[in-house]
Design a protein around this motif. Sequence first.
Motif, PDB file in Angstrom:
ATOM      1  N   MET A 363     -66.254   2.898 -71.779  1.00  0.00           N
ATOM      2  CA  MET A 363     -66.525   1.651 -71.081  1.00  0.00           C
ATOM      3  C   MET A 363     -66.532   1.845 -69.567  1.00  0.00           C
ATOM      4  SD  MET A 363     -67.262  -1.540 -71.326  1.00  0.00           S
ATOM      5  CE  MET A 363     -66.927  -1.901 -73.055  1.00  0.00           C
ATOM      6  N   GLU A 364     -65.594   2.619 -69.041  1.00  0.00           N
ATOM      7  CA  GLU A 364     -65.524   2.791 -67.588  1.00  0.00           C
ATOM      8  C   GLU A 364     -66.762   3.512 -67.053  1.00  0.00           C
ATOM      9  OE1 GLU A 364     -62.414   5.926 -66.456  1.00  0.00           O
ATOM     10  OE2 GLU A 364     -61.896   5.490 -68.538  1.00  0.00           O
ATOM     11  N   ASP A 365     -67.350   4.424 -67.848  1.00  0.00           N
ATOM     12  CA  ASP A 365     -68.560   5.110 -67.412  1.00  0.00           C
ATOM     13  C   ASP A 365     -69.763   4.170 -67.394  1.00  0.00           C
ATOM     14  OD1 ASP A 365     -67.065   7.415 -67.233  1.00  0.00           O
ATOM     15  OD2 ASP A 365     -67.687   8.186 -69.184  1.00  0.00           O
ATOM     16  N   VAL A 366     -69.861   3.332 -68.432  1.00  0.00           N
ATOM     17  CA  VAL A 366     -70.957   2.353 -68.487  1.00  0.00           C
ATOM     18  C   VAL A 366     -70.861   1.383 -67.313  1.00  0.00           C
ATOM     19  CG1 VAL A 366     -71.918   0.426 -69.814  1.00  0.00           C
ATOM     20  CG2 VAL A 366     -71.196   2.512 -70.997  1.00  0.00           C
ATOM     21  N   LEU A 367     -69.676   0.855 -67.086  1.00  0.00           N
ATOM     22  CA  LEU A 367     -69.483  -0.124 -66.009  1.00  0.00           C
ATOM     23  C   LEU A 367     -69.701   0.500 -64.636  1.00  0.00           C
ATOM     24  CD1 LEU A 367     -66.297  -1.846 -67.474  1.00  0.00           C
ATOM     25  CD2 LEU A 367     -68.584  -2.846 -67.366  1.00  0.00           C
ATOM     26  N   ALA A 368     -69.219   1.736 -64.449  1.00  0.00           N
ATOM     27  CA  ALA A 368     -69.403   2.409 -63.164  1.00  0.00           C
ATOM     28  C   ALA A 368     -70.870   2.705 -62.900  1.00  0.00           C
ATOM     29  CB  ALA A 368     -68.584   3.701 -63.129  1.00  0.00           C
ATOM     30  N   SER A 369     -71.603   3.128 -63.934  1.00  0.00           N
ATOM     31  CA  SER A 369     -73.022   3.426 -63.772  1.00  0.00           C
ATOM     32  C   SER A 369     -73.812   2.172 -63.437  1.00  0.00           C
ATOM     33  CB  SER A 369     -73.565   4.080 -65.045  1.00  0.00           C
ATOM     34  OG  SER A 369     -72.914   5.304 -65.296  1.00  0.00           O
ATOM     35  N   LEU A 370     -73.499   1.069 -64.123  1.00  0.00           N
ATOM     36  CA  LEU A 370     -74.149  -0.199 -63.818  1.00  0.00           C
ATOM     37  C   LEU A 370     -73.857  -0.616 -62.377  1.00  0.00           C
ATOM     38  CD1 LEU A 370     -75.605  -2.865 -64.486  1.00  0.00           C
ATOM     39  CD2 LEU A 370     -73.453  -3.686 -65.483  1.00  0.00           C
ATOM     40  N   SER A 371     -72.611  -0.498 -61.963  1.00  0.00           N
ATOM     41  CA  SER A 371     -72.221  -0.891 -60.609  1.00  0.00           C
ATOM     42  C   SER A 371     -72.941  -0.067 -59.558  1.00  0.00           C
ATOM     43  CB  SER A 371     -70.702  -0.734 -60.440  1.00  0.00           C
ATOM     44  OG  SER A 371     -69.997  -1.510 -61.379  1.00  0.00           O
ATOM     45  N   ASP A 372     -73.072   1.240 -59.814  1.00  0.00           N
ATOM     46  CA  ASP A 372     -73.735   2.125 -58.859  1.00  0.00           C
ATOM     47  C   ASP A 372     -75.209   1.759 -58.713  1.00  0.00           C
ATOM     48  OD1 ASP A 372     -73.859   4.341 -57.092  1.00  0.00           O
ATOM     49  OD2 ASP A 372     -74.669   5.586 -58.685  1.00  0.00           O
ATOM     50  N   LEU A 373     -75.851   1.390 -59.810  1.00  0.00           N
ATOM     51  CA  LEU A 373     -77.255   0.986 -59.743  1.00  0.00           C
ATOM     52  C   LEU A 373     -77.418  -0.333 -58.996  1.00  0.00           C
ATOM     53  CD1 LEU A 373     -78.404   1.929 -63.351  1.00  0.00           C
ATOM     54  CD2 LEU A 373     -79.095   3.042 -61.230  1.00  0.00           C
ATOM     55  N   VAL A 374     -76.444  -1.232 -59.126  1.00  0.00           N
ATOM     56  CA  VAL A 374     -76.512  -2.522 -58.432  1.00  0.00           C
ATOM     57  C   VAL A 374     -76.339  -2.347 -56.929  1.00  0.00           C
ATOM     58  CG1 VAL A 374     -75.335  -4.747 -58.105  1.00  0.00           C
ATOM     59  CG2 VAL A 374     -75.786  -3.904 -60.409  1.00  0.00           C
ATOM     60  N   THR A 375     -75.387  -1.499 -56.530  1.00  0.00           N
ATOM     61  CA  THR A 375     -75.069  -1.368 -55.106  1.00  0.00           C
ATOM     62  C   THR A 375     -75.897  -0.309 -54.396  1.00  0.00           C
ATOM     63  OG1 THR A 375     -73.310   0.243 -55.541  1.00  0.00           O
ATOM     64  CG2 THR A 375     -72.675  -2.076 -55.480  1.00  0.00           C
ATOM     65  N   GLY A 376     -76.469   0.646 -55.121  1.00  0.00           N
ATOM     66  CA  GLY A 376     -77.092   1.781 -54.458  1.00  0.00           C
ATOM     67  C   GLY A 376     -76.013   2.581 -53.752  1.00  0.00           C
ATOM     68  N   SER A 377     -76.332   3.146 -52.600  1.00  0.00           N
ATOM     69  CA  SER A 377     -75.317   3.843 -51.799  1.00  0.00           C
ATOM     70  C   SER A 377     -74.689   2.844 -50.833  1.00  0.00           C
ATOM     71  CB  SER A 377     -75.943   5.008 -51.044  1.00  0.00           C
ATOM     72  OG  SER A 377     -76.424   5.977 -51.936  1.00  0.00           O
ATOM     73  N   ALA A 378     -74.296   1.693 -51.386  1.00  0.00           N
ATOM     74  CA  ALA A 378     -73.733   0.582 -50.610  1.00  0.00           C
ATOM     75  C   ALA A 378     -74.746   0.012 -49.637  1.00  0.00           C
ATOM     76  CB  ALA A 378     -72.454   1.013 -49.878  1.00  0.00           C
ATOM     77  N   ASP A 379     -76.045   0.372 -49.808  1.00  0.00           N
ATOM     78  CA  ASP A 379     -77.050  -0.128 -48.877  1.00  0.00           C
ATOM     79  C   ASP A 379     -77.415  -1.591 -49.151  1.00  0.00           C
ATOM     80  OD1 ASP A 379     -78.350   0.311 -51.255  1.00  0.00           O
ATOM     81  OD2 ASP A 379     -79.781   1.761 -50.457  1.00  0.00           O
ATOM     82  N   ALA A 380     -76.932  -2.129 -50.260  1.00  0.00           N
ATOM     83  CA  ALA A 380     -77.164  -3.547 -50.539  1.00  0.00           C
ATOM     84  C   ALA A 380     -76.108  -4.430 -49.863  1.00  0.00           C
ATOM     85  CB  ALA A 380     -77.154  -3.790 -52.046  1.00  0.00           C
ATOM     86  N   GLY A 381     -75.113  -3.799 -49.245  1.00  0.00           N
ATOM     87  CA  GLY A 381     -74.054  -4.574 -48.584  1.00  0.00           C
ATOM     88  C   GLY A 381     -73.160  -5.300 -49.560  1.00  0.00           C
ATOM     89  N   THR A 382     -73.086  -4.773 -50.788  1.00  0.00           N
ATOM     90  CA  THR A 382     -72.271  -5.417 -51.823  1.00  0.00           C
ATOM     91  C   THR A 382     -71.334  -4.387 -52.447  1.00  0.00           C
ATOM     92  OG1 THR A 382     -74.016  -5.015 -53.455  1.00  0.00           O
ATOM     93  CG2 THR A 382     -74.031  -7.144 -52.344  1.00  0.00           C
TER      94      THR A 382
END
Length: 395
Positions: A363-382
Motif C-alpha cells: 500500500m505504501e508503494d502505491v500511495l507514494a507512487s500516486l503522490s509522486d505523479l500528482v506533485t511531480g518534483s514539487a513543481d506543482a507547489g503541492t
Amino acid sequence: MFQLPSYVGPCAFGIKMGMVVPGSDLHKMLLDEAVRLNEDGMLANGDVLSITESVVARAQNNMITTEETAKEIRKTLNLKPDSRVAVVFPIASRNRFSLILESIAKAVPEGEVIVWFSYPDDEVGNQILPPEVAEELDLRHGGLFTPDDIDGNYTHPLTGVNYLTLYKEIIKSEGATPKIVLCNDPKRVAEFNPDGVIIANIHPREKTKKVLKTIIGNCCTLQEICSSGTCPPTSEWGLLGSNMSSSCRLKLAPFEAEEFVCFLQQEIFTMTGKNVEILVFGDGAYKDPTSGIYELADPKAAFGATKGIKEVLREGVKMKYLIDKYHEEGRSEIEIIEMIENESRKARGISCIECEGTTPRRMEDVLASLSDLVTGSADAGTPLVLIKGIYRPPN
C-alpha cells in the motif's frame, strides 16, 4: 460543506501549503492544513495525507556541504589525500550523484577516483551507451573498456549530457586523477587495486557489497556515509536518497520520518477526530515506457508510513473477471453488483482465481507512487497530497 459525489471513486488532491524553508515548523503547517481540510469537509476517516520527503528534510535543515561529506568519506573508509578510491555502479544523474562524486574527489585531492559504470544503462535505466555500441565494445574488449576505446560522443538521449565526460571533469576539478571504466562485473574492480570502494548502486547495494567484501575488505555503501549522527544533518539512509540542494550542498533524506508521521497522526486525531494515515514519500516506483527510465532513485518509495498502511498489501477481486463470469451464468446487473460486493468482503488467499491478475502491491508503494505523479518534483507547489478511496481501513 464540501462533499464528493457518491459516484466519485479513488482520487488524489494536491494541497498548496506555502513555502517550506530550513527551520520551518512543518509539523504545525501540516496540522493547520489538516484542520482546514476537516473544516471544509474534505477530511474523512481512512484518508491518507502524503508528504513529499523534500519538505520534511528541508524543514529539518538536513543539509550537508561537500566539504563535510568529504570528511565523512575519509573517516568511513580511512582514506588519505593520495588514496585510490573506486565508485562502483553510480547512477547517471547530476541531481543525484554529481555532488556525491565531487565530495569523493575532495576526499582524495592528491589521489585517484575510479568511476565504475554499468552499461548500456545505469541501474535506473539512464542510457550510458546505445545498446548496439555497448554490445560491440563488450565483444571487442571482453567486458571491460574505457572511454578511450569508444569512438564517438554518446550522450543521454533526454538530457544530452555525456556522463562519462561530466564525471571525469568533476573529479579533475578537485585535483584528483579520474579513471572511467565501463564493466558490469563489480569483482573486476580489484584489478585496479583500490584503497577503498564505495558501492553507489541503490536497490541491489547489499548484494553488490556481499560480492565485493570477499575480495576487497575496505568497502561501504552510500547508506553508510553520513548516517552515524543522532540529529540532522544526518540520515539513517546516509547519502542514499540525497539530492543537490545548491552548488555545494546536499539535501539528505529525512531524518526519522517514521517518528514524524506517527506523532503527526496522533495530533491530527486530537485536533479533528479523524483517523487518517500518513506517509512521507520520495520517488514513485514508475518506469517511463518511452525512455525506459525507472524513476525510483530513492532507496524506497516511502521513507516513513503510519501503521495502518505500512507493509500492508493492496489487494482486491478481479472485477472484470467476475462480471464476465456472472453474466455468462445469466445473472442480472443488479445481482452482479450485489455478488461482487459480497465477494469483495470475503477473506481469501491472494492466489485464488477471483484475484487472478490483480497483483498485490504494498500500500505504501502505491500511495507514494500516486503522490509522486500528482506533485511531480514539487513543481506543482503541492508538497501535501490528500488521497481518498484507495486505502480501506480494516473493519
